[in-house]
Design a protein around this motif. Structure first.
Motif, PDB file in Angstrom:
ATOM      1  N   ALA A   1       0.819  -1.210   0.000  1.00 25.53           N
ATOM      2  CA  ALA A   1       0.000   0.000   0.000  1.00 25.53           C
ATOM      3  C   ALA A   1       0.852   1.257   0.000  1.00 25.53           C
ATOM      4  O   ALA A   1       0.440   2.297  -0.526  1.00 25.53           O
ATOM      5  CB  ALA A   1      -0.933   0.005   1.211  1.00 25.53           C
ATOM      6  N   LEU A   2       2.050   1.170   0.555  1.00 25.20           N
ATOM      7  CA  LEU A   2       2.964   2.310   0.589  1.00 25.20           C
ATOM      8  C   LEU A   2       3.833   2.399  -0.665  1.00 25.20           C
ATOM      9  O   LEU A   2       4.672   3.280  -0.796  1.00 25.20           O
ATOM     10  CB  LEU A   2       3.868   2.221   1.829  1.00 25.20           C
ATOM     11  CG  LEU A   2       3.172   2.466   3.170  1.00 25.20           C
ATOM     12  CD1 LEU A   2       4.086   2.084   4.321  1.00 25.20           C
ATOM     13  CD2 LEU A   2       2.752   3.926   3.297  1.00 25.20           C
ATOM     14  N   GLY A   3       3.636   1.460  -1.597  1.00 24.75           N
ATOM     15  CA  GLY A   3       4.388   1.502  -2.855  1.00 24.75           C
ATOM     16  C   GLY A   3       5.617   0.633  -2.896  1.00 24.75           C
ATOM     17  O   GLY A   3       6.399   0.713  -3.834  1.00 24.75           O
TER      18      GLY A   3
ATOM     19  N   GLN B   1       9.156   6.957  -5.209  1.00 25.39           N
ATOM     20  CA  GLN B   1       8.536   5.676  -5.521  1.00 25.39           C
ATOM     21  C   GLN B   1       7.059   5.683  -5.139  1.00 25.39           C
ATOM     22  O   GLN B   1       6.212   5.174  -5.873  1.00 25.39           O
ATOM     23  CB  GLN B   1       9.256   4.550  -4.780  1.00 25.39           C
ATOM     24  CG  GLN B   1       8.723   3.157  -5.129  1.00 25.39           C
ATOM     25  CD  GLN B   1       9.538   2.060  -4.466  1.00 25.39           C
ATOM     26  OE1 GLN B   1      10.388   2.338  -3.628  1.00 25.39           O
ATOM     27  NE2 GLN B   1       9.276   0.830  -4.832  1.00 25.39           N
ATOM     28  N   GLN B   2       6.731   6.290  -4.010  1.00 26.31           N
ATOM     29  CA  GLN B   2       5.338   6.372  -3.593  1.00 26.31           C
ATOM     30  C   GLN B   2       4.535   7.270  -4.530  1.00 26.31           C
ATOM     31  O   GLN B   2       3.388   6.963  -4.869  1.00 26.31           O
ATOM     32  CB  GLN B   2       5.262   6.884  -2.154  1.00 26.31           C
ATOM     33  CG  GLN B   2       5.736   5.880  -1.122  1.00 26.31           C
ATOM     34  CD  GLN B   2       5.848   6.470   0.262  1.00 26.31           C
ATOM     35  OE1 GLN B   2       6.390   7.567   0.444  1.00 26.31           O
ATOM     36  NE2 GLN B   2       5.335   5.773   1.249  1.00 26.31           N
ATOM     37  N   ARG B   3       5.133   8.386  -4.967  1.00 25.02           N
ATOM     38  CA  ARG B   3       4.433   9.266  -5.906  1.00 25.02           C
ATOM     39  C   ARG B   3       4.182   8.552  -7.230  1.00 25.02           C
ATOM     40  O   ARG B   3       3.115   8.705  -7.847  1.00 25.02           O
ATOM     41  CB  ARG B   3       5.225  10.557  -6.115  1.00 25.02           C
ATOM     42  CG  ARG B   3       5.307  11.438  -4.875  1.00 25.02           C
ATOM     43  CD  ARG B   3       5.754  12.856  -5.206  1.00 25.02           C
ATOM     44  NE  ARG B   3       7.097  12.889  -5.769  1.00 25.02           N
ATOM     45  CZ  ARG B   3       8.209  12.987  -5.068  1.00 25.02           C
ATOM     46  NH1 ARG B   3       8.149  13.035  -3.748  1.00 25.02           N
ATOM     47  NH2 ARG B   3       9.390  13.037  -5.659  1.00 25.02           N
ATOM     48  N   SER B   4       5.156   7.761  -7.664  1.00 21.23           N
ATOM     49  CA  SER B   4       4.956   6.975  -8.890  1.00 21.23           C
ATOM     50  C   SER B   4       3.808   5.982  -8.706  1.00 21.23           C
ATOM     51  O   SER B   4       3.018   5.754  -9.624  1.00 21.23           O
ATOM     52  CB  SER B   4       6.240   6.219  -9.259  1.00 21.23           C
ATOM     53  OG  SER B   4       7.263   7.115  -9.644  1.00 21.23           O
ATOM     54  N   ALA B   5       3.732   5.376  -7.513  1.00 21.87           N
ATOM     55  CA  ALA B   5       2.660   4.416  -7.235  1.00 21.87           C
ATOM     56  C   ALA B   5       1.306   5.111  -7.240  1.00 21.87           C
ATOM     57  O   ALA B   5       0.299   4.541  -7.685  1.00 21.87           O
ATOM     58  CB  ALA B   5       2.900   3.719  -5.898  1.00 21.87           C
ATOM     59  N   VAL B   6       1.240   6.352  -6.737  1.00 19.88           N
ATOM     60  CA  VAL B   6       0.000   7.133  -6.789  1.00 19.88           C
ATOM     61  C   VAL B   6      -0.400   7.372  -8.242  1.00 19.88           C
ATOM     62  O   VAL B   6      -1.567   7.195  -8.632  1.00 19.88           O
ATOM     63  CB  VAL B   6       0.174   8.480  -6.053  1.00 19.88           C
ATOM     64  CG1 VAL B   6      -0.964   9.439  -6.407  1.00 19.88           C
ATOM     65  CG2 VAL B   6       0.213   8.260  -4.545  1.00 19.88           C
ATOM     66  N   GLN B   7       0.572   7.787  -9.068  1.00 20.90           N
ATOM     67  CA  GLN B   7       0.282   8.035 -10.484  1.00 20.90           C
ATOM     68  C   GLN B   7      -0.200   6.758 -11.175  1.00 20.90           C
ATOM     69  O   GLN B   7      -1.139   6.787 -11.975  1.00 20.90           O
ATOM     70  CB  GLN B   7       1.515   8.582 -11.184  1.00 20.90           C
ATOM     71  CG  GLN B   7       1.898   9.988 -10.737  1.00 20.90           C
ATOM     72  CD  GLN B   7       3.224  10.437 -11.320  1.00 20.90           C
ATOM     73  OE1 GLN B   7       4.186   9.673 -11.379  1.00 20.90           O
ATOM     74  NE2 GLN B   7       3.301  11.689 -11.753  1.00 20.90           N
ATOM     75  N   ALA B   8       0.441   5.638 -10.858  1.00 22.00           N
ATOM     76  CA  ALA B   8       0.017   4.364 -11.448  1.00 22.00           C
ATOM     77  C   ALA B   8      -1.396   4.015 -11.001  1.00 22.00           C
ATOM     78  O   ALA B   8      -2.209   3.506 -11.786  1.00 22.00           O
ATOM     79  CB  ALA B   8       0.996   3.248 -11.057  1.00 22.00           C
TER      80      ALA B   8
ATOM     81  N   GLY C   1       6.908   9.918 -10.938  1.00 23.43           N
ATOM     82  CA  GLY C   1       7.168  10.334  -9.569  1.00 23.43           C
ATOM     83  C   GLY C   1       7.185  11.839  -9.365  1.00 23.43           C
ATOM     84  O   GLY C   1       7.511  12.313  -8.280  1.00 23.43           O
ATOM     85  N   VAL C   2       6.816  12.600 -10.400  1.00 22.51           N
ATOM     86  CA  VAL C   2       6.774  14.061 -10.310  1.00 22.51           C
ATOM     87  C   VAL C   2       5.322  14.516 -10.456  1.00 22.51           C
ATOM     88  O   VAL C   2       4.670  14.190 -11.452  1.00 22.51           O
ATOM     89  CB  VAL C   2       7.642  14.716 -11.402  1.00 22.51           C
ATOM     90  CG1 VAL C   2       7.538  16.235 -11.318  1.00 22.51           C
ATOM     91  CG2 VAL C   2       9.094  14.274 -11.260  1.00 22.51           C
ATOM     92  N   PHE C   3       4.818  15.247  -9.475  1.00 22.83           N
ATOM     93  CA  PHE C   3       3.428  15.699  -9.511  1.00 22.83           C
ATOM     94  C   PHE C   3       3.328  17.028 -10.257  1.00 22.83           C
ATOM     95  O   PHE C   3       3.320  18.105  -9.667  1.00 22.83           O
ATOM     96  CB  PHE C   3       2.882  15.849  -8.094  1.00 22.83           C
ATOM     97  CG  PHE C   3       2.491  14.554  -7.439  1.00 22.83           C
ATOM     98  CD1 PHE C   3       2.804  13.323  -8.021  1.00 22.83           C
ATOM     99  CD2 PHE C   3       1.794  14.541  -6.242  1.00 22.83           C
ATOM    100  CE1 PHE C   3       2.443  12.126  -7.427  1.00 22.83           C
ATOM    101  CE2 PHE C   3       1.429  13.343  -5.629  1.00 22.83           C
ATOM    102  CZ  PHE C   3       1.754  12.142  -6.219  1.00 22.83           C
ATOM    103  N   GLY C   4       3.272  16.931 -11.592  1.00 25.26           N
ATOM    104  CA  GLY C   4       3.081  18.106 -12.426  1.00 25.26           C
ATOM    105  C   GLY C   4       1.606  18.401 -12.616  1.00 25.26           C
ATOM    106  O   GLY C   4       0.735  17.837 -11.946  1.00 25.26           O
TER     107      GLY C   4
END
Length: 244
Positions: free
Chosen positions: A113-115, A187-194, A208-211
Motif C-alpha cells: 500500500a505504501l508503494g 517511488q510512492q508518488r509513482s505508485a499514486v500516479q500508477a 514520480g513528479v506531480f506536475g
C-alpha cells in the motif's frame, strides 16, 4: 535489447490473455521488468566503483546495495584498500519469530500500500519482501538490512503513510501543506500516479513528479469520489490510490 524483448512479451501476453486476466499479466511482466531494472542499477553502480577504484567508491556502492550482487566483491576491495566494513545483518526468520502469521500478512499488505512491492502477500518473507523492506528502510534512513526489528515492524503495522496526520490536524492546514507533510518518496508518488492511471485518470506520465497532469488527475479522481476537489492528496487518499 532486453527491454525490447520485455516490451514484446508484455504486448503478446496482453493480446493472448482474456480481459479479466490482463491485470495479472501486467503484474507478472511488471515484476520481471522491475527485477531487471534493479539488477541493471546494481551492475552500473558496481561498474562505476570499479572504474574509480577508490575506498570511498566501494563504500558508496555498499551503502546503496548492501545486499547487492557484487556486495561480497565490494567488501573485499574495501578491506584490501584499508577500510573497515561491516557485514549487514543476514535476513532470516529471526525478525519474524515474534510475529504472528496475520501480522506478517499485514506487513506485506501495508508495504504494498505504501508503494513497496513485495511480489506477493503470503506471510512468507522471501526475496521480494526483503527487497521491499530494504527500500522502506532506505526511505526512512534506517540501515538497509531487509530484516525488521521490533520497532520497525510496529511502525509498519501502525499502517499510516509516512508523515501522515490525523484528520483533525489536517483540517488546520492547507491542502498543499497536508500533502507536503506526507513526505512521499518518489517511488510512492509513482505508485499514486500508477493508481490513478489504473482507475482511468490520466496523469500524463508515471515518473514520480506531480506536475499539472497529475494534479488534474487527482482533482478528477476526487470529484468522481465525492471528495473535496483540491488536486492535493491527504494521507488516506494516497493510501487508497497506492493500494491495488
Amino acid at each position: 535489447m532486453v527491454r525490447t524483448i520485455l516490451a514484446g512479451a508484455f504486448a503478446a501476453a496482453l493480446v493472448a490473455a482474456p480481459v479479466q486476466a490482463q491485470d495479472n499479466v501486467r503484474d507478472i511482466v511488471g515484476g520481471i521488468a522491475r527485477e531487471y531494472l534493479q539488477q541493471e542499477q546494481d551492475r552500473a553502480a558496481f561498474s562505476q566503483a570499479q572504474n574509480t577504484n577508490t575506498l570511498s567508491a566501494y563504500q558508496s556502492y555498499l551503502r546503496q546495495f548492501p545486499n547487492g550482487m557484487y556486495a561480497a566483491q565490494a567488501r573485499d576491495r574495501v578491506e584490501r584498500l584499508g577500510g573497515a566494513t561491516s557485514r549487514p545483518e543476514t535476513p532470516s526468520a529471526a525478525d519474524t519469530a515474534s510475529l504472528t502469521a496475520q501480522q506478517r500478512l499485514e506487513i506485506q499488505r501495508r508495504l504494498n500500500a505504501l508503494g513497496y512491492e513485495t511480489n506477493g502477500v503470503d506471510g512468507s518473507f522471501g526475496p521480494g519482501t526483503r527487497r521491499a523492506i530494504a527500500l522502506w528502510q532506505r526511505d526512512r534512513n534506517y540501515s538497509q538490512t531487509g530484516a525488521l526489528n521490533a520497532a520497525q515492524a510496529n511502525e509498519i503495522l501502525r499502517g499510516t503513510t509516512s508523515g501522515s496526520r490525523t484528520d483533525s490536524a489536517d483540517s488546520a492546514r492547507g491542502p498543499a501543506q497536508v500533502e507536503a507533510a506526507l513526505n512521499l518518496s518518489r517511488q510512492q508518488r509513482s505508485a499514486v500516479q500508477a493508481g490513478l492511471t489504473r482507475r482511468g485518470f490520466d496523469t500524463r506520465g508515471v515518473d514520480g513528479v506531480f506536475g499539472q497532469g497529475t494534479r488534474n488527475a487527482i482533482a478528477a479522481w476526487q470529484r468522481a469520489n465525492d471528495e473535496s476537489v483540491t488536486g492535493y492528496l491527504t494521507g488516506a487518499q494516497a493510501e487508497r490510490l497506492i493500494a491495488r
